[in-house]
Design a protein around this motif. Sequence first.
Motif, mmCIF file in Angstrom:
data_model
loop_
_atom_site.group_PDB
_atom_site.id
_atom_site.type_symbol
_atom_site.label_atom_id
_atom_site.label_comp_id
_atom_site.label_asym_id
_atom_site.label_seq_id
_atom_site.Cartn_x
_atom_site.Cartn_y
_atom_site.Cartn_z
ATOM 1 N N TYR A 239 29.045 65.072 143.201
ATOM 2 C CA TYR A 239 28.889 65.199 141.588
ATOM 3 C C TYR A 239 29.069 66.757 141.239
ATOM 4 O O TYR A 239 29.803 66.897 140.270
ATOM 5 C CB TYR A 239 27.708 64.807 141.438
ATOM 6 N N ALA A 240 28.563 67.661 141.963
ATOM 7 C CA ALA A 240 28.594 68.979 141.500
ATOM 8 C C ALA A 240 30.142 69.438 141.632
ATOM 9 O O ALA A 240 30.227 70.469 140.511
ATOM 10 C CB ALA A 240 27.488 69.937 142.197
ATOM 11 N N ALA A 241 30.651 69.099 142.483
ATOM 12 C CA ALA A 241 31.989 69.442 142.876
ATOM 13 C C ALA A 241 32.880 69.135 141.547
ATOM 14 O O ALA A 241 33.873 69.912 141.041
ATOM 15 C CB ALA A 241 32.442 69.252 144.110
ATOM 16 N N LEU A 242 32.811 67.668 141.267
ATOM 17 C CA LEU A 242 33.532 67.150 140.231
ATOM 18 C C LEU A 242 33.290 67.850 138.952
ATOM 19 O O LEU A 242 33.880 68.058 138.136
ATOM 20 C CB LEU A 242 33.235 65.683 140.183
ATOM 21 N N GLU A 243 31.918 68.390 138.663
ATOM 22 C CA GLU A 243 31.508 69.045 137.381
ATOM 23 C C GLU A 243 32.147 70.452 137.488
ATOM 24 O O GLU A 243 32.203 70.931 136.505
ATOM 25 C CB GLU A 243 30.143 68.865 137.614
ATOM 26 N N GLY A 244 32.169 71.085 138.728
ATOM 27 C CA GLY A 244 32.696 72.088 138.636
ATOM 28 C C GLY A 244 34.397 72.149 138.215
ATOM 29 O O GLY A 244 34.660 72.891 137.599
ATOM 30 N N ILE A 245 35.100 71.226 138.546
ATOM 31 C CA ILE A 245 36.388 70.807 138.159
ATOM 32 C C ILE A 245 36.566 70.675 136.907
ATOM 33 O O ILE A 245 37.366 71.176 135.940
ATOM 34 C CB ILE A 245 37.096 69.688 139.082
ATOM 35 N N TYR A 246 35.655 69.911 136.151
ATOM 36 C CA TYR A 246 35.433 69.895 134.727
ATOM 37 C C TYR A 246 35.255 70.840 134.010
ATOM 38 O O TYR A 246 35.464 71.182 132.938
ATOM 39 C CB TYR A 246 34.169 68.622 134.657
ATOM 40 N N TYR A 247 34.187 71.741 134.639
ATOM 41 C CA TYR A 247 34.070 72.877 133.863
ATOM 42 C C TYR A 247 35.001 73.955 133.955
ATOM 43 O O TYR A 247 35.409 74.536 132.875
ATOM 44 C CB TYR A 247 32.795 73.573 134.727
ATOM 45 N N PHE A 248 35.430 73.994 134.998
ATOM 46 C CA PHE A 248 36.767 74.929 135.074
ATOM 47 C C PHE A 248 37.963 74.534 134.045
ATOM 48 O O PHE A 248 38.541 75.164 133.842
ATOM 49 C CB PHE A 248 37.514 75.069 136.432
ATOM 50 N N SER A 249 37.971 73.223 133.899
ATOM 51 C CA SER A 249 39.262 72.729 133.242
ATOM 52 C C SER A 249 39.035 72.950 131.658
ATOM 53 O O SER A 249 40.045 73.278 130.772
ATOM 54 C CB SER A 249 39.664 71.443 133.591
ATOM 55 N N GLU A 250 37.739 72.558 131.339
ATOM 56 C CA GLU A 250 37.768 72.827 129.910
ATOM 57 C C GLU A 250 38.512 71.850 129.084
ATOM 58 O O GLU A 250 39.239 72.434 128.199
ATOM 59 C CB GLU A 250 37.415 74.005 129.243
ATOM 60 N N TRP A 251 38.677 70.528 129.188
ATOM 61 C CA TRP A 251 39.906 69.701 128.750
ATOM 62 C C TRP A 251 39.403 69.712 127.100
ATOM 63 O O TRP A 251 40.416 69.627 126.243
ATOM 64 C CB TRP A 251 39.909 68.546 129.262
ATOM 65 N N GLU A 309 34.563 80.216 141.102
ATOM 66 C CA GLU A 309 33.617 80.289 142.512
ATOM 67 C C GLU A 309 32.173 80.372 141.874
ATOM 68 O O GLU A 309 31.196 80.231 142.579
ATOM 69 C CB GLU A 309 33.937 81.817 143.244
ATOM 70 N N ALA A 310 31.978 80.628 140.566
ATOM 71 C CA ALA A 310 30.695 80.846 139.985
ATOM 72 C C ALA A 310 30.156 79.438 139.842
ATOM 73 O O ALA A 310 29.026 79.504 139.790
ATOM 74 C CB ALA A 310 30.787 81.665 138.682
ATOM 75 N N LYS A 311 30.968 78.434 139.534
ATOM 76 C CA LYS A 311 30.509 77.171 139.392
ATOM 77 C C LYS A 311 30.553 76.199 140.712
ATOM 78 O O LYS A 311 29.687 75.463 140.925
ATOM 79 C CB LYS A 311 31.267 76.562 138.437
ATOM 80 N N VAL A 312 31.334 76.362 141.482
ATOM 81 C CA VAL A 312 31.681 75.453 142.346
ATOM 82 C C VAL A 312 30.472 75.705 143.557
ATOM 83 O O VAL A 312 30.913 76.880 144.235
ATOM 84 C CB VAL A 312 33.121 75.342 143.157
#
Length: 312
Positions: A239-251, A309-312
């Motif tokens: 879940y955290a990894a997917l949240e990291g992708i969500y965070y980085f993308s900022e769609w 790298e700060a989020k994932v």
Amino acid sequence: MKFRTFIEALEYYDTQAIRFKNHFILRNWLAGIGCGLIAVILFSTLVAFHAYLPPLWAGVVLPTAEVLLVAGSFVLLGYSASRAKLRFLQHRHWAEYLRVRTLFTENGLPLITTPLNYKEGMRATDKIHFKIPSELRELEKSYVPVPTHVYNLFEIKQSLITFINSQQKYHTEIRIEGYEEKEHRLEFWLKVILYVFGGVVVAKYAFEWMEYTHSPFIHEHLYLLKATKFLVIFLPPLYAALEGIYYFSEWKRNIRISQKVHERYENVRVKIEESQDPAQLQEAAKSLYRLFMGEHIDWLNWYQNKKVEAKV
């Protein structure tokens, strides 16, 4: 590297930007996240199924693999991805700079010499990385605009409007619609993981209660308790990894920006269509340049300061 024309330089830097982006996203970023998730799977397996594993695997193979995968994840995300990201941003910046300059030179318009307005949030050292290469400056010096008295206003207008259409299509189809689809898909899977995790926690509690009360069922199906332990350990990092992708993308943020930029391009289109003489057309072209490069610099500044790298 020497270039004979702006279009030749654009094709080179655009190709390089795509190559570095694929290297950054596919080889480093996703590989780094993948290494981290595999390490979590191995750790979860070791904790949940320790009693079922051979001593060599439980004591040496899996722990060693975990350490190597975690180290690999740090190297990929913290070092390799950062270097590839910088190279991608450099070439993408120069390609976009050349894209609008190619538009101007193909129509004989004078080039805008106003310095690029980098945001204050970008460090001085970062700005140095994005200075326009000397070979492009030399190419600009060799360019001679077409005299205004030979302008074909209709053809220049059509060329500028075609450019605007391509940018609006990019923002509508690639960014707005594409980001909305990705956002909805990822939000769906985040909800699925959340609900599954809740169910697994309840099931684990029930199985542990059965074990405590010496229920024959759980002793006959002990693997169910082990499986729930595995999922309780594995699902939160997933879940955290997917949240990291969500965070980085900022769609959501990018969708809002694209909607505003789309409207601004429409305003510039009106200015171009209403131009009646070369002076008005040049002023409208300057507005197009400022909009295009302003949008690009905002994106560059945001992307440069985003640290995956700060989020994932």
